[in-house]
Write an enzyme that holds these catalytic residues in place. Structure first.
Site, mmCIF file in Angstrom:
data_model
loop_
_atom_site.group_PDB
_atom_site.id
_atom_site.type_symbol
_atom_site.label_atom_id
_atom_site.label_comp_id
_atom_site.label_asym_id
_atom_site.label_seq_id
_atom_site.Cartn_x
_atom_site.Cartn_y
_atom_site.Cartn_z
ATOM 1 C CG HIS A 54 3.932 -1.826 -39.138
ATOM 2 N ND1 HIS A 54 3.296 -1.304 -38.036
ATOM 3 C CD2 HIS A 54 2.941 -2.259 -39.958
ATOM 4 C CE1 HIS A 54 1.986 -1.389 -38.185
ATOM 5 N NE2 HIS A 54 1.752 -1.972 -39.354
ATOM 6 C CD GLU A 58 4.876 -1.233 -35.073
ATOM 7 O OE1 GLU A 58 4.548 -0.338 -35.890
ATOM 8 O OE2 GLU A 58 4.388 -2.371 -35.099
ATOM 9 C CB SER A 68 -2.828 -8.381 -36.868
ATOM 10 O OG SER A 68 -3.993 -7.661 -36.539
ATOM 11 N NE ARG A 69 -2.294 -1.697 -36.128
ATOM 12 C CZ ARG A 69 -2.232 -1.794 -37.449
ATOM 13 N NH1 ARG A 69 -1.608 -2.826 -38.000
ATOM 14 N NH2 ARG A 69 -2.775 -0.876 -38.217
#
Length: 319
Positions: free
Chosen positions: A285, A266, A236-237
């Site tokens: 990611h 990131e 998700s995050r």
């Protein structure tokens, strides 16, 4: 040709040029593919100064007030998906910059979630590396059938993952702030309280939108509730999980392992411990990085630009 210049940014894999037919924008202006990403504000402002339109991916290049205010030619930002936390929508609006989004290919993230979950539970990366390096079996994998999958969030992605889990014979429980029993039952899950979710999950998978109320929702207390040796999956995050607490749980062995596709920072710094811990399966990611999703994103960006150029913008995003 119009003086309008269009920048396609955030193309880390250098694939954007070939995924869709950009010549559809020939009547609008010149399309440039940018692969140079200076980090400092002045260099970014200079780099983007000539452009009227920016095409960006979700949560890659930050487009915040200080930068947007230095881009007087910029009139339109188009982004993959209908949400992009890297864009300051209020600042864009104040600068007279329109922001538009588009649909996503909804299977990409659930499929990666399940791939990571299965790889983590069977220790596939370490086992494959053992074979590649001349070794053989390292240990015992975990079974999925009969185990409990806890879903933190049961929206579109969480619901799809719940379906995968049921097909594998798993018990599925779920919690989020607004989840109802009827919603959970509709996708084959059981609604439980937050603490119960962490206590009962053999594998916890996170599927929430990052917001102020979900930031660090998975903290040291939540991780302490989990079974010793339980697994955590986050596609998700990153900031939904308190990173320091996660590292402590992994390093102590309190968590059996984590599969992570998202991080606080990131790209992940080269010296970050999450790159090196043996019980971490980390990917860069990849949740939305598929051919179908990129084609969907970029096709929508072209549609957005054409609609804006024709005076009838679509899929506008507002603060």
């Amino acid at each position: 040709m119009s003086e309008c210049r269009i920048a396609v940014m955030d193309d880390w894999q250098r694939v954007a040029r070939d995924v869709v037919e950009w010549n559809a924008l020939a009547s609008v202006g010149q399309v440039d593919f940018l692969h140079d990403y200076p980090a400092d504000l002045q260099a970014m402002a200079q780099r983007l100064a000539p452009y009227t339109v920016l095409c960006v991916m979700r949560e890659r290049t930050p487009l915040q007030a200080e930068l947007l205010q230095r881009l007087p030619r910029l009139k339109l930002i188009v982004t993959g998906g209908m949400r992009n936390a890297a864009i300051d929508l209020a600042a864009a609006q104040a600068c007279g910059i329109l922001v538009c989004g588009g649909p996503s290919y909804r299977q990409a993230a659930p499929e990666l979630t399940w791939a990571l979950l299965m790889a983590l539970s069977r220790n596939l990366v370490n086992e494959a590396n053992s074979l590649r390096n001349g070794g053989w079996q390292l240990g015992l994998g975990q079974d999925l059938s009969g185990k409990t999958l806890g879903l933190l969030g049961l929206g579109n992605i969480g619901s799809t993952v719940a379906g995968y889990a049921k097909a594998f014979g798993m018990n599925v429980i779920a919690w989020s702030q607004n989840l109802t029993e009827a919603r959970a039952e509709a996708v084959g899950a059981r609604k439980v309280e937050r603490k119960v979710l962490f206590e009962q999950a053999d594998i916890l998978s996170i599927h929430l939108v990052l917001s102020e109320r979900t930031r660090h929702l998975v903290d040291s207390q939540a991780l302490a509730w989990m079974k010793r040796g339980a697994l955590l999956v986050n596609t998700s995050r990153g900031p939904i999980v308190e990173e320091r607490a996660l590292l402590a749980a992994l390093e102590s062995g309190r968590l059996g392992g984590a599969a992570l596709d998202v991080f606080d920072q990131e790209p992940l710094p080269l010296d970050h411990p999450l790159r090196h811990l043996p019980n971490v399966l980390a990917t860069p990611h990849l949740g939305y990085v598929t051919e179908n999703n990129y084609r969907t994103f970029y096709s929508a960006m072209i549609e957005d630009i054409l609609a804006w150029h024709g005076g009838q913008p679509i899929r506008t995003l507002t603060p």
